[in-house]
Motif scaffolding. Structure first.
Motif, short mmCIF file in Angstrom:
data_model
loop_
_atom_site.label_atom_id
_atom_site.label_comp_id
_atom_site.label_asym_id
_atom_site.label_seq_id
_atom_site.Cartn_x
_atom_site.Cartn_y
_atom_site.Cartn_z
N GLU A 1 -8.14 -0.57 7.05
CA GLU A 1 -7.27 0.43 7.64
C GLU A 1 -6.17 -0.29 8.39
OE1 GLU A 1 -7.34 4.14 10.77
OE2 GLU A 1 -9.11 3.73 9.56
N THR B 1 0.86 -1.17 0.00
CA THR B 1 0.00 0.00 0.00
C THR B 1 0.90 1.23 0.00
OG1 THR B 1 -1.89 1.07 1.09
CG2 THR B 1 -0.22 0.09 2.52
N GLN C 1 -0.36 6.09 8.98
CA GLN C 1 -0.77 5.70 7.63
C GLN C 1 0.21 6.17 6.56
OE1 GLN C 1 -3.42 3.62 7.34
NE2 GLN C 1 -3.40 3.74 9.55
N ASP D 1 -4.51 5.88 -0.26
CA ASP D 1 -5.01 4.73 0.50
C ASP D 1 -5.27 3.50 -0.36
OD1 ASP D 1 -7.26 5.59 -0.82
OD2 ASP D 1 -8.51 5.75 0.97
#
Length: 120
Positions: free
Chosen positions: A90, A68, A95, A75
């Protein structure tokens, strides 16, 4: 959305750090264009446009096919085996790399002619 149990995605796996593990350890030129995160173990590697392409190397060597983005505001998930984009769960925070870190990065290690070193 992909099923995490079927794909090897571990939503609890924390990122390995703020930048490409191998670049920061001195493997290759030591800088990246963008960062990618292994969705199974959290390894942070550089993207395929980067000179060393450590993200894909990790996916191939580890057998962890799903990566990712580790860029702010992105995202998506990519499966290197199927060559397809997916939606995914998630993952554990953070992130993305710190917003203060530039792309390309890390600051102070990117050559002035960096565009000439990118893979296209």
């Amino acid at each position: 959305m992909m099923n995490p149990a079927e794909t090897g995605i571990d939503p609890a796996a924390e990122p390995s750090g703020p930048g490409c593990v191998e670049c920061l350890e001195g493997d290759g030129p030591g800088w990246w264009m963008h960062l990618r995160r292994c969705a199974q173990c959290g390894h942070i590697g550089c993207c395929d446009s980067s000179p060393s392409q450590h993200g894909t190397q990790h996916a191939q060597a580890s057998g962890h096919p799903v990566i990712t983005s580790y860029e702010p505001g992105e995202d998506w998930f990519w499966n290197a085996q199927t060559q397809q984009f997916y939606d995914g769960p998630e993952l554990a925070a953070p992130q993305s790399h710190p917003a203060s870190q530039p792309a390309p990065g890390p600051q102070g290690r990117v050559p002035t002619d960096w565009k000439q070193h990118l893979h296209r």
